[in-house]
Design an enzyme around this catalytic site. Structure first.
Site, PDB file in Angstrom:
ATOM      1  N   ARG A  37      42.484  -7.282  73.585  1.00 52.42           N
ATOM      2  CA  ARG A  37      41.250  -6.557  73.265  1.00 52.42           C
ATOM      3  C   ARG A  37      40.323  -6.523  74.469  1.00 52.42           C
ATOM      4  NH1 ARG A  37      35.966  -8.153  71.808  1.00 52.42           N
ATOM      5  NH2 ARG A  37      36.468 -10.355  71.625  1.00 52.42           N
TER       6      ARG A  37
ATOM      7  N   GLN B 223      43.681 -13.898  71.762  1.00 52.58           N
ATOM      8  CA  GLN B 223      42.945 -13.746  73.021  1.00 52.58           C
ATOM      9  C   GLN B 223      42.356 -15.076  73.496  1.00 52.58           C
ATOM     10  OE1 GLN B 223      39.128 -11.185  73.496  1.00 52.58           O
ATOM     11  NE2 GLN B 223      40.738 -10.273  74.737  1.00 52.58           N
TER      12      GLN B 223
ATOM     13  N   LEU C 208      31.127 -20.324  74.289  1.00 53.05           N
ATOM     14  CA  LEU C 208      31.394 -19.128  75.079  1.00 53.05           C
ATOM     15  C   LEU C 208      30.339 -18.874  76.150  1.00 53.05           C
ATOM     16  CD1 LEU C 208      33.303 -16.579  75.207  1.00 53.05           C
ATOM     17  CD2 LEU C 208      31.407 -15.385  74.162  1.00 53.05           C
TER      18      LEU C 208
ATOM     19  N   PHE D 152      31.788  -4.009  81.782  1.00 51.98           N
ATOM     20  CA  PHE D 152      32.553  -5.067  81.129  1.00 51.98           C
ATOM     21  C   PHE D 152      33.995  -4.960  81.607  1.00 51.98           C
ATOM     22  CE2 PHE D 152      31.770  -7.664  77.113  1.00 51.98           C
ATOM     23  CZ  PHE D 152      30.529  -8.099  77.502  1.00 51.98           C
TER      24      PHE D 152
ATOM     25  N   GLU E 171      31.237 -12.554  78.971  1.00 56.98           N
ATOM     26  CA  GLU E 171      31.742 -11.709  80.051  1.00 56.98           C
ATOM     27  C   GLU E 171      30.595 -10.983  80.764  1.00 56.98           C
ATOM     28  OE1 GLU E 171      35.403  -9.832  78.942  1.00 56.98           O
ATOM     29  OE2 GLU E 171      34.758  -7.920  79.767  1.00 56.98           O
TER      30      GLU E 171
ATOM     31  N   ARG F 270      40.650  -9.311  80.024  1.00 61.38           N
ATOM     32  CA  ARG F 270      40.576 -10.749  79.728  1.00 61.38           C
ATOM     33  C   ARG F 270      41.901 -11.483  79.894  1.00 61.38           C
ATOM     34  NH1 ARG F 270      36.341 -10.775  74.648  1.00 61.38           N
ATOM     35  NH2 ARG F 270      34.577 -10.299  75.995  1.00 61.38           N
TER      36      ARG F 270
ATOM     37  N   HIS G  77      39.697 -17.288  71.717  1.00 60.13           N
ATOM     38  CA  HIS G  77      38.486 -16.526  71.444  1.00 60.13           C
ATOM     39  C   HIS G  77      38.608 -15.518  70.305  1.00 60.13           C
ATOM     40  CE1 HIS G  77      34.623 -14.739  72.259  1.00 60.13           C
ATOM     41  NE2 HIS G  77      35.145 -13.558  72.542  1.00 60.13           N
TER      42      HIS G  77
ATOM     43  N   HIS H  47      39.627 -16.308  76.062  1.00 56.70           N
ATOM     44  CA  HIS H  47      38.515 -15.785  76.865  1.00 56.70           C
ATOM     45  C   HIS H  47      38.501 -16.542  78.185  1.00 56.70           C
ATOM     46  CE1 HIS H  47      34.528 -14.557  78.124  1.00 56.70           C
ATOM     47  NE2 HIS H  47      34.464 -13.725  77.099  1.00 56.70           N
TER      48      HIS H  47
HETATM   49  C1  LIG Z   1      30.977 -16.674  70.671  1.00 56.81           C
HETATM   50  C2  LIG Z   1      31.479 -15.281  70.447  1.00 56.81           C
HETATM   51  C3  LIG Z   1      30.929 -14.229  71.161  1.00 56.81           C
HETATM   52  C4  LIG Z   1      31.403 -12.922  70.971  1.00 56.81           C
HETATM   53  N1  LIG Z   1      30.848 -11.899  71.693  1.00 56.81           N
HETATM   54  C5  LIG Z   1      31.283 -10.616  71.481  1.00 56.81           C
HETATM   55  C6  LIG Z   1      30.686  -9.533  72.180  1.00 56.81           C
HETATM   56  O1  LIG Z   1      29.737  -9.682  72.951  1.00 56.81           O
HETATM   57  N2  LIG Z   1      31.183  -8.281  71.938  1.00 56.81           N
HETATM   58  C7  LIG Z   1      32.200  -8.051  71.068  1.00 56.81           C
HETATM   59  O2  LIG Z   1      32.582  -6.899  70.888  1.00 56.81           O
HETATM   60  N3  LIG Z   1      32.750  -9.082  70.378  1.00 56.81           N
HETATM   61  C8  LIG Z   1      32.318 -10.341  70.556  1.00 56.81           C
HETATM   62  N4  LIG Z   1      32.893 -11.371  69.852  1.00 56.81           N
HETATM   63  C9  LIG Z   1      33.827 -11.055  68.772  1.00 56.81           C
HETATM   64  C10 LIG Z   1      33.040 -10.540  67.569  1.00 56.81           C
HETATM   65  O3  LIG Z   1      31.790 -11.167  67.516  1.00 56.81           O
HETATM   66  C11 LIG Z   1      33.769 -10.799  66.259  1.00 56.81           C
HETATM   67  O4  LIG Z   1      35.093 -10.350  66.332  1.00 56.81           O
HETATM   68  C12 LIG Z   1      33.074 -10.047  65.124  1.00 56.81           C
HETATM   69  O5  LIG Z   1      31.685 -10.315  65.096  1.00 56.81           O
HETATM   70  C13 LIG Z   1      33.703 -10.395  63.781  1.00 56.81           C
HETATM   71  O6  LIG Z   1      32.924  -9.823  62.773  1.00 56.81           O
HETATM   72  P1  LIG Z   1      33.447  -9.768  61.280  1.00 56.81           P
HETATM   73  O7  LIG Z   1      32.392  -9.046  60.528  1.00 56.81           O
HETATM   74  O8  LIG Z   1      34.822  -9.249  61.258  1.00 56.81           O
HETATM   75  O9  LIG Z   1      33.537 -11.291  60.826  1.00 56.81           O
HETATM   76  P2  LIG Z   1      32.512 -12.517  60.922  1.00 56.81           P
HETATM   77  O10 LIG Z   1      31.238 -12.185  61.570  1.00 56.81           O
HETATM   78  O11 LIG Z   1      33.293 -13.654  61.472  1.00 56.81           O
HETATM   79  O12 LIG Z   1      32.181 -12.786  59.407  1.00 56.81           O
HETATM   80  C14 LIG Z   1      33.123 -13.291  58.501  1.00 56.81           C
HETATM   81  C15 LIG Z   1      32.425 -13.483  57.182  1.00 56.81           C
HETATM   82  O13 LIG Z   1      33.380 -13.768  56.181  1.00 56.81           O
HETATM   83  C16 LIG Z   1      32.947 -14.820  55.376  1.00 56.81           C
HETATM   84  N5  LIG Z   1      34.158 -15.442  54.844  1.00 56.81           N
HETATM   85  C17 LIG Z   1      35.283 -15.798  55.512  1.00 56.81           C
HETATM   86  N6  LIG Z   1      36.203 -16.255  54.659  1.00 56.81           N
HETATM   87  C18 LIG Z   1      35.661 -16.170  53.432  1.00 56.81           C
HETATM   88  C19 LIG Z   1      36.140 -16.470  52.122  1.00 56.81           C
HETATM   89  N7  LIG Z   1      37.367 -16.927  51.926  1.00 56.81           N
HETATM   90  N8  LIG Z   1      35.303 -16.268  51.077  1.00 56.81           N
HETATM   91  C20 LIG Z   1      34.042 -15.793  51.263  1.00 56.81           C
HETATM   92  N9  LIG Z   1      33.563 -15.478  52.472  1.00 56.81           N
HETATM   93  C21 LIG Z   1      34.367 -15.662  53.535  1.00 56.81           C
HETATM   94  C22 LIG Z   1      32.080 -15.671  56.270  1.00 56.81           C
HETATM   95  O14 LIG Z   1      31.106 -16.309  55.500  1.00 56.81           O
HETATM   96  C23 LIG Z   1      31.427 -14.615  57.149  1.00 56.81           C
HETATM   97  O15 LIG Z   1      30.274 -14.139  56.502  1.00 56.81           O
HETATM   98  C24 LIG Z   1      32.431 -12.680  70.044  1.00 56.81           C
HETATM   99  C25 LIG Z   1      32.967 -13.734  69.313  1.00 56.81           C
HETATM  100  C26 LIG Z   1      32.523 -15.027  69.534  1.00 56.81           C
HETATM  101  C27 LIG Z   1      33.175 -16.130  68.752  1.00 56.81           C
END
Ligand SMILES: Cc1cc2nc3c(=O)[nH]c(=O)nc-3n(C[C@H](O)[C@H](O)[C@H](O)COP(=O)(O)OP(=O)(O)OC[C@H]3O[C@@H](n4cnc5c(N)ncnc54)[C@H](O)[C@@H]3O)c2cc1C
Length: 568
Positions: free
Chosen positions: A379, A233, A245, A120, A248, A279, A344, A235
């Site tokens: 990142r 960031q 997306l 990566f 990568e 990135r 991203h 992407h």
């Molecule tokens: C398309 C895409 C591909 C990616 N691919 C990668 C990858 O391959 N490798 C990598 O390391 N990272 C990747 N990332 C980044 C990574 O996926 C995210 O940073 C990470 O999954 C975020 O996880 P999280 O648990 O912090 O939040 P999230 O998975 O975003 O979850 C947030 C949660 O909070 C809840 N929520 C939000 N606000 C409220 C509120 N006010 N009240 C109640 N609930 C709320 C939502 O319902 C959700 O359940 C990618 C991101 C994207 C967008």
């Protein structure tokens, strides 16, 4: 009706939140999860390429180590990451990834049955563990199964609108039950946010529309500082036209970037790492090619996978092929994919320590909503999924310890209902609002302003414009109307309520960026082209005041590696 109460209240259903919930439940505490969508619809499910850990499973990565992973992370961050935090994350990585494997995560495998790892960007070794190009899906479903197995109570389609604070201690939340539109006070001994990033403040984002940043705004309004929010960031590769997306991993598996002349232009910008530069550098290189007229008409470059062959694409990148066929009618086995950079990820967020603790007692944050800081100014791909499982676990453990030592039990009904009345008042005023301003028009202008003026290349003029525009939009927001006033599933009202929060975050991002007079990682200024360690090797801290953010700064923890020039 009396208020609800849970010892540990988790907000969010993504990877960070569920990992924290599992930890607190296993510590024997009463746990509940409140999430605006069903857990497996969280943005984590969309993650594609993989999760980093120095397992040293890959043939060419046999001498990979935790220390090398930590160094790559710090160098990738343009030396803004706190080094002890990066060391903590990379040291916990193998444990947490193997735990996911033992919980049943269907990782792709090496020929001898170990978890497979791919190269990566910005990493010296193949250290990204993956499940084809659907890693987030595999991880999140595995995590959710573990939550179900433990009978963790999940309140789906509940959106938290505010924290409840008493004398500097977090005592619960105020939340909307979307199904009937009722707002409820919920008491807690500890609250953990795993609410994700704030991508949708920007146009051209790869994030799902639920990634609004409301968790960050709620913490900010409650007096918790936001750290380094100006580092956004972009992407390098999102689909031209709609910014879905393109992982990568497409480059990790050997894909080339080509301009309109067919040249692999990365040799000019990162001669050693080529397409696998970090990135920030690859995104700027693509944008430079487009800006200088070497892009394709309309403004994109080509991601060429044709030389990888059908078998590799079908096996390692099946989702990328589907996305490409379904959204732009191109099969990457036969033709290059048109791509452009897109917003991203949010490097900054709620200021926390390595245990998820914030300046507000009893309030924790983990995952993309938090800023520990491990990503600094940029990142590395694969470090974000890692951050969710590492710091989700740590926040869950620390919050549990806190509750066992300091738990106060149910907060008073007076406290909860006073806050309820305040929040409900704001909500009902908005429900009745019939001003001349259309919220959708304000949202569109905010997104366009942020991507055009606080985007990949920044300067004082553009960012001053952006700050002024955001201020004007905040004024217009005071005269907004809502289109639908019903109570059940009123997403129009919720999105309009959250637009006020997004405008606050947009202001923090734009003002923090304008103030930072240097270029570092994702923050690239054409009027201050160099990194300035003498004046700017420090974290931006934004504090909420009624008139807008107040900024101060915090030193970066440099314990092992002195800042050096970043070459790839
Ligand atoms: C398309 C895409 C591909 C990616 N691919 C990668 C990858 O391959 N490798 C990598 O390391 N990272 C990747 N990332 C980044 C990574 O996926 C995210 O940073 C990470 O999954 C975020 O996880 P999280 O648990 O912090 O939040 P999230 O998975 O975003 O979850 C947030 C949660 O909070 C809840 N929520 C939000 N606000 C409220 C509120 N006010 N009240 C109640 N609930 C709320 C939502 O319902 C959700 O359940 C990618 C991101 C994207 C967008």
């Amino acid at each position: 009706m009396p208020s609800m109460y849970h010892q540990v209240l988790i907000v969010g259903g993504g990877l960070a939140a569920l990992r924290a919930a599992i930890e607190a439940k296993d510590a024997g505490l009463g746990v509940a999860v409140f999430t605006r969508v069903h857990p497996v619809r969280s943005h984590s499910v969309a993650a594609q390429g993989g999760v980093n850990g120095a397992l040293a499973n890959a043939e060419k990565g046999a001498d990979d180590t935790i220390e090398k992973h930590a160094f790559d992370t710090v160098k990738g961050s343009d030396f803004l990451a706190d080094q002890p935090a990066a060391i903590t994350m990379t040291a916990d990585a193998p444990k947490r990834i193997i735990e996911m494997e033992h919980w049943g995560c269907p990782f792709s495998r090496t020929s001898d049955g170990k978890i497979a790892q791919r190269p990566f960007g910005g990493a010296g070794y193949p250290r990204t563990c993956y499940a084809a190009d659907k890693t987030g899906h595999a991880l999140l479903h595995t995590m959710y199964e573990q939550a179900v197995k433990r009978n963790i109570k999940v309140y789906e389609e509940w959106t938290v609108l505010s924290l409840v604070v008493e004398n500097g201690v977090c005592r619960g939340v105020i939340a909307l039950d979307l199904r009937d539109g009722d707002i409820h006070p919920i008491g807690a001994d500890a609250v953990i946010f795993g609410t994700g990033g704030t991508g949708r403040v920007y146009g051209r984002s790869t994030n799902s529309i639920i990634v609004t940043g409301s968790g960050m705004a709620i913490a900010y309004q409650a007096g918790v500082p936001l750290k380094d929010l100006e580092f956004i960031q972009f992407h390098p590769t999102s689909l031209f036209g709609n910014n879905v997306l393109i992982t990568e991993a497409a480059r990790g598996e050997g894909g080339y970037l080509r301009n309109v002349n067919g040249d692999r232009f990365m040799e000019k910008y990162a001669p050693k790492a080529m397409e696998l530069g970090p990135r920030d550098i690859v995104a700027r290189s693509i944008q430079t090619e487009i800006n200088e007229g070497r892009g394709f008409p309309g403004g994109y470059v080509a991601l060429d996978l044709t030389h990888l062959g059908a078998q590799k694409i079908l096996e390692r990148l099946p989702a990328i092929r589907d996305i490409s066929i379904n959204f732009v009618g191109i099969d990457p086995i036969e033709k290059p994919i048109p791509i452009q950079p897109g917003q991203h990820y949010t490097m900054g967020g709620i200021d926390t320590d390595v245990d998820g603790a914030t300046t507000l007692k009893g309030f924790y944050a983990a995952g993309e909503c938090a800023c520990v800081s491990v990503h600094g100014a940029n990142r590395l791909g694969g470090n974000s999924l890692l951050e969710t499982i590492v710091f989700g676990q740590r926040a869950g453990a620390h919050a549990s310890q806190y509750v066992k030592g300091n738990g106060r039990g149910r907060p008073s009904e007076d406290l909860l209902f006073d806050k309820l009345h305040e929040v409900r008042g704001r909500w009902e005023r908005l429900r009745a609002a019939d001003g001349p301003e259309d919220p959708a028009a304000i949202r569109d202008e905010m997104k366009a302003t942020m991507i055009e003026k606080v985007g990949i290349f920044r300067d004082a003029q553009k960012m001053t414009d952006a700050v002024e525009t955001v201020k004007r939009l905040q004024d217009r927001y005071q005269k907004v109307h809502v289109n639908y006033r019903g109570r059940r599933f009123n997403l129009d009202l919720l999105r309009t309520f959250e637009l006020g929060m997004k405008l606050q975050l947009a202001e923090v991002i734009a003002r923090g960026a304008l103030d930072r007079k240097e270029s570092r990682g994702s923050h690239a200024r054409t009027d201050y082209k160099d990194r300035d360690d003498a004046n700017w090797l420090k974290h931006t801290m934004a504090h909420h005041t009624p008139g807008g953010p107040r900024f101060d700064y915090k030193p970066v923890e440099i314990t092992k590696w002195q800042p050096e020039a970043r070459r790839y």
